[in-house]
Design an enzyme around this catalytic site. Structure first.
Site, PDB file in Angstrom:
ATOM      1  N   HIS A   1     -18.567  -4.097  25.127  1.00 28.13           N
ATOM      2  CA  HIS A   1     -17.774  -4.220  23.852  1.00 28.13           C
ATOM      3  C   HIS A   1     -17.794  -3.266  22.923  1.00 28.13           C
ATOM      4  O   HIS A   1     -19.051  -2.709  22.230  1.00 28.13           O
ATOM      5  CB  HIS A   1     -18.376  -5.571  23.068  1.00 28.13           C
TER       6      HIS A   1
ATOM      7  N   GLY B   1     -13.439 -12.813  25.912  1.00 30.05           N
ATOM      8  CA  GLY B   1     -13.364 -14.079  25.844  1.00 30.05           C
ATOM      9  C   GLY B   1     -14.409 -14.800  26.469  1.00 30.05           C
ATOM     10  O   GLY B   1     -14.904 -14.189  27.267  1.00 30.05           O
TER      11      GLY B   1
ATOM     12  N   CYS C   1     -13.484  -6.596  28.198  1.00 27.34           N
ATOM     13  CA  CYS C   1     -14.498  -7.604  29.072  1.00 27.34           C
ATOM     14  C   CYS C   1     -13.200  -8.691  29.574  1.00 27.34           C
ATOM     15  O   CYS C   1     -12.655  -8.355  30.619  1.00 27.34           O
ATOM     16  CB  CYS C   1     -15.221  -8.246  27.988  1.00 27.34           C
ATOM     17  N   TYR C   2     -13.128  -9.803  28.824  1.00 29.39           N
ATOM     18  CA  TYR C   2     -12.183 -10.723  29.739  1.00 29.39           C
ATOM     19  C   TYR C   2     -10.932 -10.005  29.814  1.00 29.39           C
ATOM     20  O   TYR C   2     -10.146 -10.309  30.856  1.00 29.39           O
ATOM     21  CB  TYR C   2     -12.170 -12.166  29.041  1.00 29.39           C
TER      22      TYR C   2
ATOM     23  N   ASP D   1     -11.197 -12.112  -3.984  1.00 32.98           N
ATOM     24  CA  ASP D   1      -9.813 -12.250  -3.444  1.00 32.98           C
ATOM     25  C   ASP D   1      -8.877 -12.802  -4.308  1.00 32.98           C
ATOM     26  O   ASP D   1      -7.645 -12.247  -4.432  1.00 32.98           O
ATOM     27  CB  ASP D   1      -9.973 -13.496  -2.450  1.00 32.98           C
TER      28      ASP D   1
END
Ligand code: XMP
Length: 509
Positions: free
Chosen positions: A165, A51, A78-79, A223
């Site tokens: 990441h 984040g 990470c965060y 879709d």
């Protein structure tokens, strides 16, 4: 299943895709989802996303710390890693400056997260703060030149943290790390396939709709076609499809669609000609968000009046995908930000008092394509490149007129034809022409010209969240440019867009 806690990372969908690639179901939930709700999902493992915040910021996202007592494996990225360290009484160092880009990861302990991945790997960093003191029971398992604790573990509790990441493609073997977390740590079993998904969803739709009617707008794209065919498999002729021609379609699009939809889907489909209505409402409008709003609202209006002709419809089918929901923030209210207003989410159901059926709302695009094939849909339809709801309106910079639409249609048809001839259509996520709001000087024969400019846009992507501009061969670009200038009246210049996403978006508006 795996739960991914959304701490606002622009990459959290990538984490989800990596997990699903390994045939494990996962769901992204906001970090403020109550603890009991997370527990009810009975996850086999929890991934805490990255984040943009620092844990020391006042309103940085937090999570109920009770999840660390659940005896479920956790992977913090990470965060997410910083948060875990902070919550478990370690210490995070505030950054003086950000570390951004590639770093060499030296692996010190292989099992279980790095099993089979060798001693050194390239990883991708994007962080400010970093771990200073690890909580009790944690060890460093990999480092980089700048970061001692680039990966950490508490083996007893099955808690892991990565400063980099693993979900982004720049991180070498990142997907393998996620795989190791899923299978070596969480002991997941592969069971997420599109065949099993279809079976379960068709049954759910049957149970929900019973003998009532469902109406649905078809765009001719993958879709809505896949969603419709799934609903059709469940309830047959009680599905009523409406196709609105808004005048913003590409060359031959409507006739191609009629062939594809009618011959392959065998459904109740009504084609509505609303060209005039849309073009009149768009007259003189140049602002992109205004265009989108006008088109979205008008679509609802036309659709509503058509739907009113169908007695007793109680449900509205939509081909909404998981990324639409996450990007529009509606379902989970997580911190991921809204980038553009996608008109296929929201709006319709509240006004029409219909219950929504969105059978694809947990799927990514590649999963929808696999599902389409497993439902027996035609490959041309399943592998169509995405085309936005607002159509050519958001590929004409500035005012939309019949004349400008016709210039863009012709140029776009040439781009697509040459891309197909070069065998690149399926390899590219999207390829199209954009009409620019400028004129430039040229010379044709002996004559000075002052005419329009077309931009060619071609991107590679897996999910439209990020995209790289495609390195189209120069001779292909040359051929497209020559053909457009020779064959399309009022175009005397062609340029090629070399912007990736981020920082650009795929569409120009
Ligand atoms: P951007 O331009 O945001 O686009 O990078 C991401 C993907 O979404 C498509 N797109 C839309 N699709 N309604 C849609 O159904 C819309 O309003 C819309 N806007 C963008 C775009 O073509 C790309 O695939």
């Amino acid at each position: 299943m795996i739960v991914i806690i959304d701490f606002g990372s622009q990459f959290n969908q990538l984490i989800a895709r990596r997990v699903r690639e390994h045939q494990i179901y996962c769901q992204i939930v906001p970090s403020n989802l109550p603890f009991e709700k997370i527990k009810e999902l009975k996850p086999r493992g929890i991934i805490l996303s990255g984040g943009p915040s620092s844990i020391y910021e006042e309103d940085s996202p937090t999570l109920d710390k009770k999840i660390f007592d659940l005896d479920i494996p956790v992977l913090g990225i990470c965060y997410g890693m910083h948060y875990m360290i902070h919550a478990l009484k370690g210490k995070i160092k505030r950054a003086q400056k950000r570390e951004y880009g590639f770093a060499e990861l030296k692996i010190e302990k292989q099992e279980p997260l790095f099993t089979g991945l060798g001693q050194t790997l390239q990883c991708w960093m994007s962080h400010g703060d970093s771990p200073e003191k690890l909580p009790p029971g944690f060890f460093s398992i990999a480092s980089t030149e700048n970061t001692k604790n680039a990966a950490i573990a508490n083996f007893e509790k099955n808690f892991y943290g990565l400063q980099f990441h693993p979900e982004v493609e720049h991180s070498h073997k990142g997907s393998e790390m996620i795989k190791n977390f899923l299978f070596n740590v969480c002991k997941c079993t592969k069971n997420w396939t599109m065949g099993s998904f279809a079976e379960k969803t068709i049954k759910q739709i049957k149970d929900q709709v019973k003998d009532k009617k469902v109406i649905m707008g078809l765009s001719g794209g993958v879709d809505s076609s896949v969603a419709a065919s799934l609903i059709h498999k469940a309830i047959g002729k009680n599905l009523y499809c409406i196709f609105v021609d808004n005048g913003l379609l590409r060359k031959n699009e409507k006739s191609d669609l009629e062939i594809n939809l009618n011959s392959h889907l065998d459904m109740n489909i009504k084609f509505v000609d609303a060209k005039e209505k849309f073009l009149t409402a768009l007259k003189g409008v140049s602002d992109p968000e205004k265009k989108r709003k006008i088109i979205g609202n008008l679509f609802i209006e036309v659709f509503e009046s058509e739907a009113a002709l169908i007695d007793n419809a109680q449900f509205l089918g939509q081909g909404t995908l998981y990324p639409d929901i996450i990007e529009s923030k509606s379902a989970f209210g997580g911190p991921t930000s809204i980038i553009k207003s996608h008109h296929n989410v929201g709006g319709l159901p509240e006004k029409m008092k219909l219950d929504l059926i969105e059978p694809l709302d947990l799927l990514f695009k590649d999963e929808v394509r696999k599902l389409g094939l497993s439902l027996g849909l035609n490959e041309d339809l399943v592998f169509r490149q995405p085309f936005p709801g607002p159509g050519l309106a958001i590929r004409i910079m500035g005012e939309i007129t019949e004349k400008r639409l016709s210039i863009l249609r012709e140029a776009d048809a040439i781009v697509l034809e040459e891309i197909r001839n070069a065998g690149l259509y399926r390899k590219l996520w999207q390829s199209f022409a954009v009409l620019l709001p400028i004129k430039s000087v040229g010379v044709m024969g002996d004559k000075r010209t002052y005419d329009n400019c077309i931009a060619i846009r071609a991107v590679n992507s897996n999910d439209a969240m990020t995209a790289d501009w495609a390195k189209l061969p120069h001779d292909l670009l040359g051929k497209i440019s020559n053909r457009i200038i020779n064959e399309v009246d009022h175009v005397n210049r062609v340029v090629f867009d070399i912007t990736s996403k981020p920082p650009g978006t795929i569409e120009w508006e």
